[in-house]
Scaffold this motif. Sequence first.
Motif, PDB file in Angstrom:
ATOM      1  N   GLY A  88       0.612  -1.233   0.311  1.00  0.00           N
ATOM      2  CA  GLY A  88      -0.383  -0.134  -0.066  1.00  0.00           C
ATOM      3  C   GLY A  88       0.911   0.807   0.106  1.00  0.00           C
ATOM      4  N   GLY A  89       0.658   1.911  -1.215  1.00  0.00           N
ATOM      5  CA  GLY A  89       1.498   3.570  -1.074  1.00  0.00           C
ATOM      6  C   GLY A  89       1.571   3.693  -2.422  1.00  0.00           C
ATOM      7  N   GLY A  90       2.169   2.566  -3.324  1.00  0.00           N
ATOM      8  CA  GLY A  90       2.093   2.867  -4.541  1.00  0.00           C
ATOM      9  C   GLY A  90       3.468   3.757  -4.437  1.00  0.00           C
ATOM     10  N   ALA A  91       3.593   4.301  -4.964  1.00  0.00           N
ATOM     11  CA  ALA A  91       4.897   5.346  -5.860  1.00  0.00           C
ATOM     12  C   ALA A  91       5.463   5.506  -4.202  1.00  0.00           C
ATOM     13  N   TYR A  92       4.618   5.883  -3.408  1.00  0.00           N
ATOM     14  CA  TYR A  92       5.186   6.676  -2.103  1.00  0.00           C
ATOM     15  C   TYR A  92       5.904   5.039  -1.551  1.00  0.00           C
ATOM     16  N   TYR A  93       6.018   3.720  -1.704  1.00  0.00           N
ATOM     17  CA  TYR A  93       6.317   2.641  -1.196  1.00  0.00           C
ATOM     18  C   TYR A  93       7.416   2.435  -1.387  1.00  0.00           C
ATOM     19  N   MET A  94       7.224   2.302  -2.975  1.00  0.00           N
ATOM     20  CA  MET A  94       8.607   2.328  -4.237  1.00  0.00           C
ATOM     21  C   MET A  94       9.827   3.225  -3.382  1.00  0.00           C
ATOM     22  N   ILE A  95       9.093   4.997  -3.019  1.00  0.00           N
ATOM     23  CA  ILE A  95      10.467   5.489  -3.368  1.00  0.00           C
ATOM     24  C   ILE A  95      11.687   5.425  -1.959  1.00  0.00           C
ATOM     25  N   SER A  96      10.572   5.905  -0.957  1.00  0.00           N
ATOM     26  CA  SER A  96      10.580   4.949   0.297  1.00  0.00           C
ATOM     27  C   SER A  96      11.250   4.024   1.274  1.00  0.00           C
ATOM     28  N   ARG A  97      11.475   2.775   0.137  1.00  0.00           N
ATOM     29  CA  ARG A  97      12.267   1.558   0.727  1.00  0.00           C
ATOM     30  C   ARG A  97      12.851   1.335  -0.125  1.00  0.00           C
ATOM     31  N   PHE A 103      14.327  10.653   2.404  1.00  0.00           N
ATOM     32  CA  PHE A 103      13.501  11.046   1.253  1.00  0.00           C
ATOM     33  C   PHE A 103      11.684  10.598   1.173  1.00  0.00           C
ATOM     34  N   GLY A 104      11.853   9.401   1.092  1.00  0.00           N
ATOM     35  CA  GLY A 104      10.669   8.839   1.423  1.00  0.00           C
ATOM     36  C   GLY A 104       9.667   9.245   1.688  1.00  0.00           C
ATOM     37  N   GLY A 105       9.979   9.966   3.265  1.00  0.00           N
ATOM     38  CA  GLY A 105       8.908  10.289   3.800  1.00  0.00           C
ATOM     39  C   GLY A 105       8.380  11.431   3.676  1.00  0.00           C
ATOM     40  N   ILE A 343      -1.921   6.986   0.127  1.00  0.00           N
ATOM     41  CA  ILE A 343      -0.782   7.111   1.009  1.00  0.00           C
ATOM     42  C   ILE A 343      -0.108   7.863   2.625  1.00  0.00           C
ATOM     43  N   LEU A 344      -0.871   8.385   2.702  1.00  0.00           N
ATOM     44  CA  LEU A 344      -1.425   8.920   4.098  1.00  0.00           C
ATOM     45  C   LEU A 344      -1.154   8.048   4.323  1.00  0.00           C
ATOM     46  N   HIS A 345      -2.182   7.074   5.081  1.00  0.00           N
ATOM     47  CA  HIS A 345      -2.242   5.154   5.647  1.00  0.00           C
ATOM     48  C   HIS A 345      -1.331   5.293   6.067  1.00  0.00           C
ATOM     49  N   ALA A 346      -0.092   4.495   5.109  1.00  0.00           N
ATOM     50  CA  ALA A 346       0.874   4.253   4.989  1.00  0.00           C
ATOM     51  C   ALA A 346       2.300   5.012   5.868  1.00  0.00           C
ATOM     52  N   LEU A 347       1.982   6.360   5.068  1.00  0.00           N
ATOM     53  CA  LEU A 347       2.963   7.799   6.226  1.00  0.00           C
ATOM     54  C   LEU A 347       2.375   7.505   7.219  1.00  0.00           C
ATOM     55  N   ALA A 348       1.719   6.761   7.892  1.00  0.00           N
ATOM     56  CA  ALA A 348       1.204   7.415   9.608  1.00  0.00           C
ATOM     57  C   ALA A 348       1.379   5.993   9.704  1.00  0.00           C
ATOM     58  N   GLU A 349       1.382   4.739   9.228  1.00  0.00           N
ATOM     59  CA  GLU A 349       1.341   3.723   9.236  1.00  0.00           C
ATOM     60  C   GLU A 349       3.524   3.576   9.799  1.00  0.00           C
ATOM     61  N   ASP A 350       3.923   4.191   8.960  1.00  0.00           N
ATOM     62  CA  ASP A 350       5.674   3.901   8.811  1.00  0.00           C
ATOM     63  C   ASP A 350       5.977   4.362  10.301  1.00  0.00           C
ATOM     64  N   VAL A 371     -10.037   6.663   8.349  1.00  0.00           N
ATOM     65  CA  VAL A 371      -9.664   8.455   8.933  1.00  0.00           C
ATOM     66  C   VAL A 371      -8.771   9.253   7.984  1.00  0.00           C
ATOM     67  N   ALA A 372      -7.808   8.202   7.153  1.00  0.00           N
ATOM     68  CA  ALA A 372      -7.085   8.941   6.382  1.00  0.00           C
ATOM     69  C   ALA A 372      -8.015   9.512   5.093  1.00  0.00           C
ATOM     70  N   VAL A 373      -9.431   8.821   4.660  1.00  0.00           N
ATOM     71  CA  VAL A 373      -9.898   9.436   3.830  1.00  0.00           C
ATOM     72  C   VAL A 373     -10.587  10.385   5.099  1.00  0.00           C
ATOM     73  N   MET A 374     -11.006  10.675   6.104  1.00  0.00           N
ATOM     74  CA  MET A 374     -10.839  11.720   6.143  1.00  0.00           C
ATOM     75  C   MET A 374     -10.353  13.188   6.162  1.00  0.00           C
TER      76      MET A 374
END
Length: 881
Positions: A88-97, A103-105, A343-350, A371-374
Motif C-alpha cells: 500500500g502506498g504505491g509510488a511512496y512505497y517504492m520511493i521510501s523503500r 527522502f521517502g517520507g 499514501i497517508l495511511h502508509a505514512l501514518a503506519e510508518d 480516518v485517512a480518507v477524512m
Amino acid sequence: MSNEHTPLLTSGVCGLAVGMPRKLDTFFGVMVPTVLSMFSIVLFLRTGFIVGHAGLLQGLLMLVVAYTIISLTILSICAISTNGAIKGGGAYYMISRSLGPEFGGSIGLMFFLAKVCACGVYVLGLVEAILNVFGIEPDAAVLGGVRVLPQGYWYNVLYSAVVLLLCLLVCLVGAHIYARTAFVILLVVNVTLLSILISPLAVPAQDFNITHHGPGNQTRHYDVSYTGFNATTLGLMVIWTGDLTTTLASFINLYFIPFLLSEGELKTPSASIPKGTILAVVYTFIVYVVLFFLVSSTCERDLLTQDYGFFQRINVWPPFVTIGIYCGALSAAMSSMIGASRILHALAEDQLFGLPLAPAAIKSSSGNPWVAVMYTWALAQCVVFAGQLNAVAGLVTVFYLLAYAAVDLACLALEWASAPNFRPTFQLFSWHTCLLGIISCLVMMFVINPVYSSASIVVLLLLLLFLHYRSPTSSWGYISQALIFHQVRKYLLMLDVRKDHVKFWRPQVLLMVSNPRSSSQLILFVNQLKKGGLFVLGHVQLGDLDSFPSDPVQQQYNFWLSLVDKLGVKAFVDLTLSPSVRQGTQHLLRITGLGGMKPNTLVLGFYDSCTPDDYFLQDPAFCHASPGKMQEDNYNFGVDLPSLQAHFPPVRHVESPRWLSPEEYVGIVSDAIKMDKNVCLGRYLFELQGEGRDSKVDGSERTIDVWPLNLLQPSRCDRVDVCSLFLLQMACVLNMSGRWRRARMRIFLNVEAASGEQGWAVNEETFRELLRKLRIRAAITIVPWDAAVQSYCACRAAPEDGEDAAEATPPPPLSDDFLSAVNGLLMEHSSQAAVRFLYLPRPPAHYSQSQQYLSQLEAVTNRLGPTLLIHGVTPVTCTDF
C-alpha cells in the motif's frame, strides 16, 4: 538472528499478506485504471484549448514532451516494481523503500498533497462541465439541457463540496466499489471517444455564437464556425498570445500512474505492471494524436479557445460527451481521493511524522483507512476554494513532476549502487533514462512555474531536515548505505599505503575497551584526539569458538553500536573472540581496518588499582530515556536503554580479581611496539569533565602540559627523538580539536641548573626553533630537576633505548626517591593542567620486570590527574609544505 532456517520473507509470498485475493489480470488491474487516469477531464475539456492556442505542431510537440517525461518515469517504475512486491502506498512505497525513510517520507507527503490537489482539480473540472450544460448564463446560446444552476464563486465552491461529499461516501464504503465500476466507466469513455471520432462524418458544418461575461459586466460575443474536414481550417502554426507554460501545465498535470488500487490484487504483478502500463500509455498517446489532428482540421481557432466544451456542440448526440466528461472526472476524483488516503495511511503506519498523522493509521474492520480518507477529504475541500481548475493545475503539475523525479532518482540510485539484489525482470531501462527523467522533470518544473517549483523544493528540504532531526530508523534498507559502500570501496582501493606521506599523517586509533561503564570518559577523550582519523573501539571476549554453538561476538555488535550512538562519538566497533586478551589485541591490530585505513596507534586504559566509576550512573542519557526518545523504541535496531544497560556488566569491584595480569598487560604494549604501532596509556581520564556531546566547555580555561623528555632516564634528556616528536604531535592534535582549540599548551624542558653548564640554553633555543618549524604554538618552561638527577643512581640506569635493548641484561629498579622526586616535579608544575602528555618508556624486554615497570609508571603519575603516557615509533612531523 537469522540463520539457514530463517524464511526468505516473513509476510507471505512477495511480501503480501497470506490469503490476500489475487484476481486481477493485466487489463483490469493495470490498464483500465491507468487509461482512466490519463484521460480524465483533459481529454474532453482541454484538448481544444491546447490546439487552439498552440496550433497543431506546437500542440504535438507539447504532447511529445509530456509523454516523454511520463515514459521515462514509467521505465523507472517498471524496473522498481519488477524488483519486488509493492504494498500500500504505491509510488511512496517504492520511493521510501528505495531511498530510505527521510527522502521517502518527505516525497511521500508531497505526493499525497499532489493527489489531494489533483482531486480538487478533477472536482473543479467536473463542476465546470456541469455548469457548462446546466449553469444559468444569460445571453448564452443554449445547445440543450436545462440551465437551472446559478453560477458564481461561492456556488462553484458549493457544487464542488457536494461532489466531494459523494466521493467521500464512496471512499468510506470502500475502494472496491470504484474498482468494480472502473471498467464500466472506461467503456463509457471509449464510447464517447468513438462518437467524437465519427461526428465529423455525420455532423454538417455549423456556425455558433459564444457569449462570455467580461469585467465590468461587459458581454463578449464570438462568432465561430465548425467547418468539418477542411484543409484551410488546419492550423499548423499559431502565433502564441497566451502563456504556453500554463497550458502545458494544464495538459501535463493529470498524468500519473495509479498503482494504488491494484498492486495487491494482481495475479502476476511483475508481468502485469510493465505490460499494462506501457500498453495504456501507447493507447492514450494514439488517441490524443488522433484528436489533435481531428479538432485542428475541423474547428476554427476561436471555437477551440473560447469554448472548453466544444465537443458537445459538434457531437452526433451531445449527451454522449456530457456523460463521458462526468464519468471520467468523477472517476479520476475518486481515484485521487482513494490513492491519497492510501499514501497517508502508509505514512501514518510508518510513523515518520509522529502524532499529527497517527490517527490516519486507523482502519475499519474491512481494512478501509477511513480516518485517512477524512483527512484527504478535508484537504481537498480546502483546494476547491481556488474556484477554478487552472488556478490549481500548475501546483499539481509541480508536485507530480517532483514525485516523478523522485521515482527516477530511486531507480538511478539502485542502478548506481550495483547491489546484487537489484535485478528487475524489466530490462528496458538504464541509468541514462533515469538521469534524463530526473533532468527533464526538474527543467519542466521551472519552465511551468518557477515560484511553485522553488517553493516545493524548499518544502521538500524542510521535510528532509525534519525527518533527519527525528532520525527515524527502519528495516527497509537504505539506498544511501549501498551508495556509500559502492563509493567507499572505490576510494579504499585508491588509498594506496605505498603513497603515504608524513605530511598527511593523522592518528588512526584502536582503543581497547574492557567495560564501557568504566571507560566511557576515555572513549570520549580519544574521540577528541583522533583529528578526523580512524577511531575503532576494540573488545576481546574470552573464549574458544569450539565451545559455542555460534559466534557470540556477532550478537554483541548492536549493543556496542548503540553505545557509540549514545556517547555521540564517531567510531567503528571491532570485536573478537580469543583465549586471551593479548592474543585478541594482536588479532585486532592486524586485521582491523582496510587498506590505508588501519590503526597506527593503540590506546589502553592504565593498569592500576583505582576504583572504577560507573559512567552509566552519571550520564542522564544512560539513566533514563527522554520523552522524545521513548517514541522511537521501535527504531533502535532492537536495543533499548534497559537492554543496553543490562548487556554491559557492573564495574569491577576494587577487590575483584583482574582479567589481565601485569605480564599480559605489558606484553600487549610490547607487542604493539613490535608491530610498529604507537602506544598511549590513559590514566585518571575519568576525572576529565566536559567531553560529552552536550558539553558547553570551550577550552579557554584548559591547559595542556607536555613533558617531551624521558623522565625515567635523565641521562638521555638532552635530545629529542621520534617518541618525543610523536608526543608533541599528539598534544598539538588535541589542541586543534573542538573543545580544546582555545586551550593553552605548555612544554616543559628539564635541565640541570647546578651543573654550571650553559648547554641547556642552546638546547632551549634549538627546541624553540623546532617548534617554529613544526608550527606548534606553545609556551616553553625550563624546569630544573637537580634533585631528581642526584637521586638517580648511575649504576641503576636502564640500557639505551635502542634496537639492542632486548639483548641487554635486566636493569636494576629505579629508586623510590627518584620516582618520588619526578612525581613531585610533575605535581609542582602540572597540578593545575587539564591533561598531561608524558613520555612512555619502552617496556622491559624481560617479562619478569613487568610489575616493576608498571609500579614505576604508577609512582610517577600518582595523584597527577588526567594523564596520557605516549610512546611513538613512527615519524609524524614534517617541516615542508
